[in-house]
Design an enzyme around this catalytic site. Structure first.
Site, mmCIF file in Angstrom:
data_model
loop_
_atom_site.group_PDB
_atom_site.id
_atom_site.type_symbol
_atom_site.label_atom_id
_atom_site.label_comp_id
_atom_site.label_asym_id
_atom_site.label_seq_id
_atom_site.Cartn_x
_atom_site.Cartn_y
_atom_site.Cartn_z
ATOM 1 N N LYS A 1 -34.195 6.667 59.975
ATOM 2 C CA LYS A 1 -35.650 6.572 59.925
ATOM 3 C C LYS A 1 -36.121 5.169 60.262
ATOM 4 O O LYS A 1 -37.140 4.997 60.927
ATOM 5 C CB LYS A 1 -36.177 6.975 58.539
ATOM 6 N N LYS B 1 -39.329 17.812 60.733
ATOM 7 C CA LYS B 1 -40.782 17.660 60.792
ATOM 8 C C LYS B 1 -41.163 16.523 61.714
ATOM 9 O O LYS B 1 -42.247 16.500 62.276
ATOM 10 C CB LYS B 1 -41.322 17.339 59.399
ATOM 11 N N LYS C 1 -30.932 18.483 64.327
ATOM 12 C CA LYS C 1 -31.502 19.233 63.208
ATOM 13 C C LYS C 1 -32.980 19.543 63.441
ATOM 14 O O LYS C 1 -33.701 18.730 63.997
ATOM 15 C CB LYS C 1 -31.309 18.324 61.992
HETATM 16 P P1 TYM Z 1 -37.461 17.179 53.027
HETATM 17 O O1 TYM Z 1 -38.910 17.263 52.684
HETATM 18 O O2 TYM Z 1 -37.073 16.409 54.239
HETATM 19 O O3 TYM Z 1 -36.856 18.616 53.143
HETATM 20 C C1 TYM Z 1 -37.024 19.582 52.118
HETATM 21 C C2 TYM Z 1 -35.787 20.450 52.008
HETATM 22 O O4 TYM Z 1 -35.525 21.083 53.249
HETATM 23 C C3 TYM Z 1 -34.177 20.836 53.637
HETATM 24 N N1 TYM Z 1 -34.123 20.763 55.114
HETATM 25 C C4 TYM Z 1 -33.325 21.518 55.864
HETATM 26 N N2 TYM Z 1 -32.434 22.480 55.545
HETATM 27 C C5 TYM Z 1 -31.795 23.090 56.568
HETATM 28 N N3 TYM Z 1 -32.007 22.796 57.875
HETATM 29 C C6 TYM Z 1 -32.894 21.845 58.242
HETATM 30 N N4 TYM Z 1 -33.101 21.577 59.530
HETATM 31 C C7 TYM Z 1 -33.606 21.154 57.208
HETATM 32 N N5 TYM Z 1 -34.541 20.180 57.204
HETATM 33 C C8 TYM Z 1 -34.847 19.959 55.912
HETATM 34 C C9 TYM Z 1 -33.809 19.517 52.987
HETATM 35 O O5 TYM Z 1 -32.418 19.376 52.854
HETATM 36 C C10 TYM Z 1 -34.523 19.637 51.659
HETATM 37 O O6 TYM Z 1 -33.743 20.372 50.752
HETATM 38 N N6 TYM Z 1 -35.707 13.708 49.903
HETATM 39 C C11 TYM Z 1 -36.036 15.097 50.009
HETATM 40 C C12 TYM Z 1 -37.071 15.566 49.026
HETATM 41 C C13 TYM Z 1 -36.791 15.237 47.600
HETATM 42 C C14 TYM Z 1 -35.945 15.959 46.711
HETATM 43 C C15 TYM Z 1 -36.038 15.309 45.466
HETATM 44 C C16 TYM Z 1 -35.140 17.079 46.874
HETATM 45 C C17 TYM Z 1 -37.342 14.233 46.874
HETATM 46 N N7 TYM Z 1 -36.888 14.279 45.618
HETATM 47 C C18 TYM Z 1 -35.325 15.753 44.356
HETATM 48 C C19 TYM Z 1 -34.430 17.523 45.751
HETATM 49 C C20 TYM Z 1 -34.522 16.864 44.530
HETATM 50 C C21 TYM Z 1 -36.613 15.350 51.403
HETATM 51 O O7 TYM Z 1 -37.082 14.466 52.061
HETATM 52 O O8 TYM Z 1 -36.646 16.645 51.762
#
Ligand code: TYM
Length: 372
Positions: A111, A209, A206
């Site tokens: 990032k 967003k 991957k």
């Molecule tokens: P974020 O918002 O990027 O993504 C949310 C969830 O979606 C999953 N994900 C994917 N799974 C499969 N294929 C993909 N292409 C894909 N893109 C995203 C992510 O693995 C995630 O589970 N840091 C985290 C959010 C967070 C969090 C937490 C999660 C903050 N605190 C505590 C669990 C527990 C994040 O940015 O997810």
């Protein structure tokens, strides 16, 4: 009951990767465990963002949780910033987190490289400490996430163990606490299928967003014609339907023990394949189709392997629309009643705060702060 926590950032639109990698699996877990699902708005400000959009995206993401089947009578659904303990614990954990641990985070490196120096705030580096706080506050056992979060989960475990060692046990008892561990050490729960949904325009990266092109992802709220168009234009490969293969076979002559070998050339029909590493797009689309239809891998292979790309794309599009339409209809319904959503978020934050405050107070105590 075991505790489960997870969250999604309210940046951009929730896409199929977020759904298949995370949200869809939460729905099954809420029946088995005590679950907390939050919208991580504080994480969403770690890269430049649009302030007027943040609250809208936060509500929209909460509505998507509900539309996907998260049930507020089973799970606590809340907004991260509504539970103050998240930021407070993060500060306490920061003091025990070596900068080196954060510098080696892959997501930070990626990032920050993309964003450029001027746009990299300190919070992008400390982002995983906030995530650790989200998880450790609830003494969570399991954290259902996609594969891209495994390193952050590993870090969370390391922070938990370090703080347990530095301040827990007998040292905490001496300060009037109950002793023992301050934090449970959580585990990641990565789904067997859907842990890494790939981009529609490049089967090797991957679905995300932040990718520039919206063509690279299916958003959960994409209207029908957009889904049709995105799948129509998504990347495929041009492996020949038919290929030539050399074969050798052995046969024996009638009434004889003599065996003969014959060589020849044959046409083989390969069409679409699930497991050919040279065909990442094919594997990705098959896997998406498998999860949203709930079929087994074998069923998908036997149903689709002889299709050409055109036929398979139509089959996949129909399945996607059939799966997403009820979610979209529920989403519209939920968004049409803001009071309903606000109540759920208020109640969720209340339940979460009660548990979070217990952990937070224990940590203040164990770290030697003057109690009020
Ligand atoms: P974020 O918002 O990027 O993504 C949310 C969830 O979606 C999953 N994900 C994917 N799974 C499969 N294929 C993909 N292409 C894909 N893109 C995203 C992510 O693995 C995630 O589970 N840091 C985290 C959010 C967070 C969090 C937490 C999660 C903050 N605190 C505590 C669990 C527990 C994040 O940015 O997810």
């Amino acid at each position: 009951k075991k505790r489960v926590v997870s969250g999604v950032q309210p940046t951009g639109m929730v896409h199929l990767g977020n759904y298949l990698g995370a949200i869809k699996n939460w729905v099954a877990l809420q029946d088995l465990y005590e679950t907390f699902f939050f919208i991580v708005d504080l994480h969403a400000i770690t890269l430049p963002y649009d302030a007027p959009e943040l609250s809208k995206a936060t509500r929209s993401t909460a509505a998507i949780y509900l539309a996907c089947g998260i049930d507020s009578s089973k799970a606590s659904i809340f907004v991260q910033s509504h539970v103050r303990a998240h930021v407070e614990l993060m500060w306490l954990l920061s003091s025990s987190t070596p900068i080196g641990w954060l510098n080696r985070m892959i997501q930070f490196k990626e990032k920050s490289r993309k964003a450029g120096d001027e746009n990299v705030g300190v919070a992008l580096l400390t982002y995983p400490v906030l995530m650790a706080s989200d998880i450790l506050l609830y003494q969570s056992d399991l954290v259902p996430v996609g594969e891209d979060q495994t390193q952050h989960l590993e870090l969370t475990r390391e922070i938990a163990e370090r703080v347990n060692n530095l301040y827990g046990g007998r040292k905490w008892k001496k300060l009037g606490g109950r002793g023992g561990n301050l934090f449970k050490v959580p585990e990641a729960l990565i789904p067997l299928a859907g842990a890494r949904v790939m981009s529609l325009t490049d089967g090797l990266s991957k679905m995300s967003k932040s990718a520039a092109s919206d063509q690279s992802r299916i958003n959960l709220l994409d209207p029908k014609d957009v889904i049709v168009n995105k799948i129509k234009r998504c990347k495929t490969d041009s492996f020949p339907g038919f290929s030539l293969k050399l074969f050798t076979s052995t046969f024996s002559l009638p009434n004889s023990s003599i065996r003969k070998k014959a060589h020849g050339i044959e046409f083989v029909y390969s069409s679409l394949e699930f497991d050919n590493p040279e065909r990442p797009e094919c594997r990705n689309l098959f896997s998406i189709y498998q999860i949203i239809t709930g079929k087994t891998k074998e069923e998908v292979v036997s149903e689709c392997q002889d299709m050409n790309w055109g036929t398979f794309k139509t089959t996949l599009t129909d399945a996607l629309i059939e799966h997403l339409q009820p979610i979209q209809a529920r989403y519209e319904e939920i968004m049409s009643d803001p009071g309903y959503l606000d109540n759920i978020l208020l109640e969720g934050a209340g339940k979460a705060s009660e548990i979070a405050d217990i952990t937070l107070n224990n940590v203040y105590q164990a770290m030697g702060f003057l109690r009020r």
